[in-house]
Design a protein around this motif. Sequence first.
Motif, mmCIF file in Angstrom:
data_model
loop_
_atom_site.group_PDB
_atom_site.id
_atom_site.type_symbol
_atom_site.label_atom_id
_atom_site.label_comp_id
_atom_site.label_asym_id
_atom_site.label_seq_id
_atom_site.Cartn_x
_atom_site.Cartn_y
_atom_site.Cartn_z
ATOM 1 N N ILE A 6 1.141 6.445 8.309
ATOM 2 C CA ILE A 6 0.773 5.625 7.145
ATOM 3 C C ILE A 6 2.063 5.199 6.467
ATOM 4 O O ILE A 6 2.994 6.005 6.339
ATOM 5 N N ILE A 7 2.145 3.955 6.038
ATOM 6 C CA ILE A 7 3.301 3.520 5.269
ATOM 7 C C ILE A 7 2.827 3.097 3.880
ATOM 8 O O ILE A 7 1.897 2.307 3.742
ATOM 9 N N LEU A 8 3.427 3.717 2.863
ATOM 10 C CA LEU A 8 3.082 3.427 1.474
ATOM 11 C C LEU A 8 4.276 2.755 0.803
ATOM 12 O O LEU A 8 5.424 3.057 1.141
ATOM 13 N N GLY A 9 4.015 1.885 -0.124
ATOM 14 C CA GLY A 9 5.099 1.270 -0.878
ATOM 15 C C GLY A 9 4.539 0.206 -1.780
ATOM 16 O O GLY A 9 3.556 -0.443 -1.429
ATOM 17 N N PRO A 10 5.148 0.017 -2.963
ATOM 18 C CA PRO A 10 4.662 -1.032 -3.851
ATOM 19 C C PRO A 10 4.938 -2.406 -3.261
ATOM 20 O O PRO A 10 5.734 -2.525 -2.321
ATOM 21 N N GLN A 11 4.282 -3.422 -3.793
ATOM 22 C CA GLN A 11 4.591 -4.780 -3.353
ATOM 23 C C GLN A 11 6.071 -5.023 -3.596
ATOM 24 O O GLN A 11 6.636 -4.495 -4.545
ATOM 25 N N ALA A 12 6.701 -5.761 -2.677
ATOM 26 C CA ALA A 12 8.137 -6.072 -2.738
ATOM 27 C C ALA A 12 9.016 -4.900 -2.288
ATOM 28 O O ALA A 12 10.229 -4.952 -2.403
ATOM 29 N N SER A 13 8.399 -3.855 -1.751
ATOM 30 C CA SER A 13 9.198 -2.743 -1.227
ATOM 31 C C SER A 13 9.626 -3.018 0.211
ATOM 32 O O SER A 13 10.394 -2.256 0.788
ATOM 33 N N SER A 32 -2.303 -4.065 9.354
ATOM 34 C CA SER A 32 -2.155 -4.489 7.964
ATOM 35 C C SER A 32 -3.549 -4.766 7.411
ATOM 36 O O SER A 32 -4.254 -5.656 7.875
ATOM 37 N N MET A 33 -3.932 -3.983 6.416
ATOM 38 C CA MET A 33 -5.286 -4.118 5.862
ATOM 39 C C MET A 33 -5.534 -5.524 5.333
ATOM 40 O O MET A 33 -6.594 -6.095 5.586
ATOM 41 N N GLY A 34 -4.559 -6.077 4.604
ATOM 42 C CA GLY A 34 -4.736 -7.417 4.041
ATOM 43 C C GLY A 34 -4.948 -8.449 5.136
ATOM 44 O O GLY A 34 -5.843 -9.298 5.055
ATOM 45 N N GLU A 35 -4.130 -8.341 6.182
ATOM 46 C CA GLU A 35 -4.212 -9.283 7.301
ATOM 47 C C GLU A 35 -5.551 -9.153 8.031
ATOM 48 O O GLU A 35 -6.192 -10.135 8.367
ATOM 49 N N LEU A 83 -0.373 2.295 9.711
ATOM 50 C CA LEU A 83 -1.369 1.849 8.741
ATOM 51 C C LEU A 83 -0.673 1.345 7.482
ATOM 52 O O LEU A 83 0.045 2.086 6.823
ATOM 53 N N ASP A 84 -0.934 0.080 7.166
ATOM 54 C CA ASP A 84 -0.255 -0.605 6.061
ATOM 55 C C ASP A 84 -1.317 -1.187 5.128
ATOM 56 O O ASP A 84 -2.062 -2.069 5.520
ATOM 57 N N GLY A 85 -1.412 -0.631 3.933
ATOM 58 C CA GLY A 85 -2.429 -1.117 2.990
ATOM 59 C C GLY A 85 -3.719 -0.308 3.028
ATOM 60 O O GLY A 85 -4.689 -0.649 2.360
ATOM 61 N N PHE A 86 -3.725 0.753 3.790
ATOM 62 C CA PHE A 86 -4.878 1.660 3.883
ATOM 63 C C PHE A 86 -4.375 3.025 4.321
ATOM 64 O O PHE A 86 -3.576 3.075 5.251
ATOM 65 N N PRO A 87 -4.758 4.126 3.690
ATOM 66 C CA PRO A 87 -5.673 4.218 2.558
ATOM 67 C C PRO A 87 -4.982 3.872 1.233
ATOM 68 O O PRO A 87 -3.775 3.998 1.114
ATOM 69 N N ARG A 88 -5.781 3.451 0.267
ATOM 70 C CA ARG A 88 -5.290 3.208 -1.083
ATOM 71 C C ARG A 88 -5.827 4.246 -2.068
ATOM 72 O O ARG A 88 -5.335 4.348 -3.184
ATOM 73 N N THR A 89 -6.869 4.936 -1.668
ATOM 74 C CA THR A 89 -7.495 5.909 -2.574
ATOM 75 C C THR A 89 -7.690 7.244 -1.845
ATOM 76 O O THR A 89 -7.653 7.303 -0.612
ATOM 77 N N ILE A 90 -7.935 8.279 -2.622
ATOM 78 C CA ILE A 90 -8.189 9.607 -2.056
ATOM 79 C C ILE A 90 -9.456 9.580 -1.188
ATOM 80 O O ILE A 90 -9.496 10.188 -0.127
ATOM 81 N N ALA A 91 -10.468 8.843 -1.635
ATOM 82 C CA ALA A 91 -11.714 8.767 -0.856
ATOM 83 C C ALA A 91 -11.438 8.189 0.536
ATOM 84 O O ALA A 91 -11.942 8.692 1.541
#
Length: 209
Positions: A6-13, A32-35, A83-91
């Motif tokens: 999983i890769i996490l990072g704010p926008q512009a990171s 990419s989840m958005g894609e 995984l980019d953009g997922f997961p975003r939440t604990i659920a």
Amino acid sequence: MAQHIIILGPQASGKGTQAEMLAHELNHRHISMGEKLREEVASGSKLGQMMKAHMDNGELVPDDLTNKMILRELERSPNGAILDGFPRTIAQAKFLDDHIEIAHVIALTISDKTAVERIGGRRECPKGHNYHTKYNPPKKPGFCDTDGLPLRQRSDDTPATIMKRLALYHEQTEPLIAHYKSKVISINGEPSIPEVHLAVLKALHHRKR
Ligand SMILES: [Zn+2]
């Protein structure tokens, strides 16, 4: 066994770019989840139509729909996925835990100041390929290298909206970092794209020994 990261990072990171480079390096699939959401909606599939109905109402796409799509994408990633953009939440993280083993979680960090500075140069094509006029320019200015489509700036890429998104990111992501604990590898996202890529590879290599 597939090694999912999983890769996490704010926008512009530089998260999307780093995910793409890492996927290429490891022969993993970049999810990419958005894609994938845009592709699913554009395909007109039943799942895409259900997603679109929520998006048109200005709602978030519910987890049961995104989860279904993620599982399908993971099945198509026998070597592993970034995984980019997922997961975003604990659920969503708990849902993943029930289905796959996550090997590593890479968390890219940048200051809020850097995020705002980088936003001004961001460009994307209608299919979601990302560029930056300074840090990751396309070969032909204004056009996507992959599909030749014209690049555009997102209308919500203003300092005020980026600060709002950063606050939301911190709020949503800190619980994910706590959830994945020792799997988290924190990487300074401030240096250049190749330097950050190298730091990610070194950190992964170090973890495997
Ligand atoms: Zn493109």
